[in-house]
Design a protein around this motif. Structure first.
Motif, mmCIF file in Angstrom:
data_model
loop_
_atom_site.group_PDB
_atom_site.id
_atom_site.type_symbol
_atom_site.label_atom_id
_atom_site.label_comp_id
_atom_site.label_asym_id
_atom_site.label_seq_id
_atom_site.Cartn_x
_atom_site.Cartn_y
_atom_site.Cartn_z
ATOM 1 N N THR A 163 0.864 -1.183 0.000
ATOM 2 C CA THR A 163 0.000 0.000 0.000
ATOM 3 C C THR A 163 0.894 1.224 0.000
ATOM 4 O O THR A 163 1.708 1.401 0.907
ATOM 5 N N MET A 164 0.755 2.066 -1.023
ATOM 6 C CA MET A 164 1.597 3.245 -1.150
ATOM 7 C C MET A 164 0.731 4.479 -1.367
ATOM 8 O O MET A 164 -0.202 4.454 -2.173
ATOM 9 N N GLN A 165 1.044 5.526 -0.634
ATOM 10 C CA GLN A 165 0.318 6.784 -0.811
ATOM 11 C C GLN A 165 0.560 7.310 -2.219
ATOM 12 O O GLN A 165 1.694 7.419 -2.671
ATOM 13 N N TYR A 166 -0.530 7.645 -2.909
ATOM 14 C CA TYR A 166 -0.405 8.074 -4.300
ATOM 15 C C TYR A 166 0.228 9.456 -4.411
ATOM 16 O O TYR A 166 1.041 9.703 -5.293
ATOM 17 N N GLY A 167 -0.161 10.357 -3.529
ATOM 18 C CA GLY A 167 0.518 11.651 -3.499
ATOM 19 C C GLY A 167 -0.243 12.795 -4.129
ATOM 20 O O GLY A 167 0.239 13.916 -4.168
ATOM 21 N N ARG A 168 -1.427 12.526 -4.649
ATOM 22 C CA ARG A 168 -2.262 13.618 -5.147
ATOM 23 C C ARG A 168 -3.719 13.181 -5.054
ATOM 24 O O ARG A 168 -4.018 11.989 -4.969
ATOM 25 N N GLY A 169 -4.620 14.139 -5.058
ATOM 26 C CA GLY A 169 -6.025 13.826 -4.889
ATOM 27 C C GLY A 169 -6.602 13.089 -6.081
ATOM 28 O O GLY A 169 -6.475 13.525 -7.229
ATOM 29 N N ILE A 170 -7.195 11.941 -5.842
ATOM 30 C CA ILE A 170 -7.975 11.239 -6.857
ATOM 31 C C ILE A 170 -9.339 10.950 -6.234
ATOM 32 O O ILE A 170 -9.476 10.857 -5.011
ATOM 33 N N HIS A 171 -10.337 10.786 -7.079
ATOM 34 C CA HIS A 171 -11.709 10.706 -6.575
ATOM 35 C C HIS A 171 -12.392 9.381 -6.889
ATOM 36 O O HIS A 171 -13.428 9.081 -6.301
ATOM 37 N N SER A 172 -11.813 8.627 -7.773
ATOM 38 C CA SER A 172 -12.448 7.386 -8.198
ATOM 39 C C SER A 172 -11.663 6.185 -7.680
ATOM 40 O O SER A 172 -10.688 6.325 -6.936
ATOM 41 N N ARG A 173 -12.089 5.013 -8.112
ATOM 42 C CA ARG A 173 -11.350 3.777 -7.840
ATOM 43 C C ARG A 173 -11.134 3.091 -9.191
ATOM 44 O O ARG A 173 -12.092 2.810 -9.918
ATOM 45 N N THR A 174 -9.884 2.836 -9.503
ATOM 46 C CA THR A 174 -9.543 2.200 -10.774
ATOM 47 C C THR A 174 -8.730 0.952 -10.489
ATOM 48 O O THR A 174 -7.741 0.994 -9.750
ATOM 49 N N LEU A 175 -9.146 -0.132 -11.078
ATOM 50 C CA LEU A 175 -8.572 -1.441 -10.790
ATOM 51 C C LEU A 175 -7.896 -1.975 -12.038
ATOM 52 O O LEU A 175 -8.488 -2.016 -13.125
ATOM 53 N N ASP A 215 -6.529 -5.886 -17.875
ATOM 54 C CA ASP A 215 -7.850 -5.295 -18.034
ATOM 55 C C ASP A 215 -8.004 -4.208 -16.987
ATOM 56 O O ASP A 215 -7.475 -4.338 -15.870
ATOM 57 N N ALA A 216 -8.716 -3.159 -17.332
ATOM 58 C CA ALA A 216 -8.918 -2.044 -16.395
ATOM 59 C C ALA A 216 -10.394 -1.867 -16.117
ATOM 60 O O ALA A 216 -11.241 -1.969 -17.021
ATOM 61 N N TRP A 217 -10.704 -1.578 -14.848
ATOM 62 C CA TRP A 217 -12.074 -1.363 -14.397
ATOM 63 C C TRP A 217 -12.079 -0.122 -13.516
ATOM 64 O O TRP A 217 -11.174 0.072 -12.710
ATOM 65 N N THR A 218 -13.105 0.694 -13.633
ATOM 66 C CA THR A 218 -13.080 1.955 -12.907
ATOM 67 C C THR A 218 -14.479 2.444 -12.563
ATOM 68 O O THR A 218 -15.461 2.098 -13.246
ATOM 69 N N GLU A 223 -11.345 9.862 -15.263
ATOM 70 C CA GLU A 223 -10.148 9.926 -14.436
ATOM 71 C C GLU A 223 -9.226 8.736 -14.702
ATOM 72 O O GLU A 223 -8.000 8.853 -14.611
ATOM 73 N N ALA A 224 -9.815 7.595 -15.034
ATOM 74 C CA ALA A 224 -9.011 6.392 -15.261
ATOM 75 C C ALA A 224 -8.003 6.586 -16.387
ATOM 76 O O ALA A 224 -6.904 6.025 -16.359
ATOM 77 N N ARG A 225 -8.345 7.388 -17.386
ATOM 78 C CA ARG A 225 -7.429 7.606 -18.505
ATOM 79 C C ARG A 225 -6.124 8.260 -18.060
ATOM 80 O O ARG A 225 -5.076 8.059 -18.658
ATOM 81 N N PHE A 252 -5.927 1.913 -7.813
ATOM 82 C CA PHE A 252 -5.820 3.340 -7.502
ATOM 83 C C PHE A 252 -7.086 3.706 -6.733
ATOM 84 O O PHE A 252 -8.178 3.698 -7.306
ATOM 85 N N ASP A 253 -6.935 3.990 -5.452
ATOM 86 C CA ASP A 253 -8.101 4.128 -4.573
ATOM 87 C C ASP A 253 -8.248 5.560 -4.079
ATOM 88 O O ASP A 253 -7.445 6.046 -3.280
ATOM 89 N N GLY A 254 -9.292 6.235 -4.547
ATOM 90 C CA GLY A 254 -9.545 7.606 -4.133
ATOM 91 C C GLY A 254 -10.387 7.737 -2.886
ATOM 92 O O GLY A 254 -10.726 8.855 -2.482
ATOM 93 N N ARG A 255 -10.719 6.617 -2.252
ATOM 94 C CA ARG A 255 -11.514 6.688 -1.021
ATOM 95 C C ARG A 255 -10.702 7.233 0.144
ATOM 96 O O ARG A 255 -11.254 7.695 1.134
#
Length: 306
Positions: A163-175, A215-218, A223-225, A252-255
């Protein structure tokens, strides 16, 4: 290795040699004491052969554990000393024992790890790499299979959860999952799946080098792009290779505040620096540091695309 760690490991050579010698002494003691007893029991005690076989097997397992205990304790001691020294040199912390963190719970909820009936965690690393807080621990997940006498525990996943802090605000969840994870009835990829109470839509990976691998799911295709940048995918594959792993996946978890990146990768038993062959100490240290080097390069890449 040229500093305190190298000196400490030189001192552990005698300890490891003594542990191996003690294990051999215990093997002879067990053979001398238990051998005649078991032979007598098989000949003289009138019980079913199946019961004799079961009891003999239980005795053998217990004796093996007793004879191997000195080596197990020596390996644990050396492993703890090496990994703590590595952690200190990198400005990190290390403990052998671990509990499941939030990263594992999210990986479980989103299908990044297989279903299982019991879990064991060890080798917990934490600290900061390239300005990003991170935690890493090894997970061993097992499933009970079979029935009756054939019931057994099968390892369905062994590897690292990062688990690593992403470092900027994201709002969605992309898998980001290995290709083919969620297939429809006729074999094609589903348009959407429901995971952890949310609807995840399938989104294309535009980079041709990776579209057949992942495969990507979001929850947010726009935002996923921006999140699925080819440089991140390259770093993920580099981590997979460095850890001698497979089936790496990422979230990528924006929660969480400022966003988190959760990674799960199947590996063998990791960070086993406590080898009984002292000649392998330097090799084990170098491998562990290289693995953290791949995490550092991922963190640096995240800094470049803030």
């Amino acid at each position: 290795m040229a500093g305190p760690l190298g000196g400490w490991l030189q001192q552990q050579k005698d300890m490891r040699s003594e542990a191996q010698a003690e294990s051999h002494r215990r093997m002879w003691k067990a053979a001398i004491v238990l051998g005649p007893v078991l032979i007598f029991a098989w000949i003289a005690i009138p019980v079913p052969m199946q019961l004799k076989a079961v009891v003999t097997g239980m005795v053998f397992i217990a004796a093996t554990a007793w004879t191997r205990r000195p080596i197990a304790e020596a390996r644990k001691s050396v492993k703890d000393g090496i990994n703590r020294a590595i952690a200190q040199s990198l400005g990190l912390s290390f403990t052998i024992d671990s509990l499941p963190g939030t990263g594992f719970r999210r990986a479980k909820a989103l299908g990044m790890v297989p279903r299982h009936d019991r879990a064991h965690f060890e080798d917990h690393w934490s600290g900061e790499i390239a300005g990003h807080h991170f935690e890493l621990h090894e997970a061993k997940l097992e499933e009970k299979r079979g029935s009756g006498k054939n019931r057994r525990w099968v390892t369905v996943f062994r590897g690292a959860i990062i688990t690593m802090q992403y470092g900027r605000g994201i709002h969605s969840r992309t898998l980001l999952l290995r290709e083919g994870k969620h297939r429809g009835f006729f074999g094609g990829r589903k348009d959407a799946v429901k995971l952890d109470g949310e609807r995840f839509e399938s989104v294309p990976i535009v980079h041709p080098e990776f579209e057949d691998a992942f495969d990507a799911w979001t929850t947010d295709p726009v935002e996923a792009r921006y999140l699925i940048h080819p440089s991140y995918v390259e770093r993920l594959l580099e981590i997979e290779n460095s850890f001698a792993g497979k089936d790496i996946c990422a979230l990528f978890d924006g929660r969480h505040e400022r966003g988190d990146l959760v990674i799960a990768v199947k590996t063998g038993n990791m960070f086993e620096s406590g080898h009984m062959n002292a000649a392998m100490d330097e090799q084990m240290v170098a491998r562990t540091i290289e693995q953290f080097g791949t995490l550092a390069r991922l963190a640096e890449t995240m800094n470049e695309f803030r």
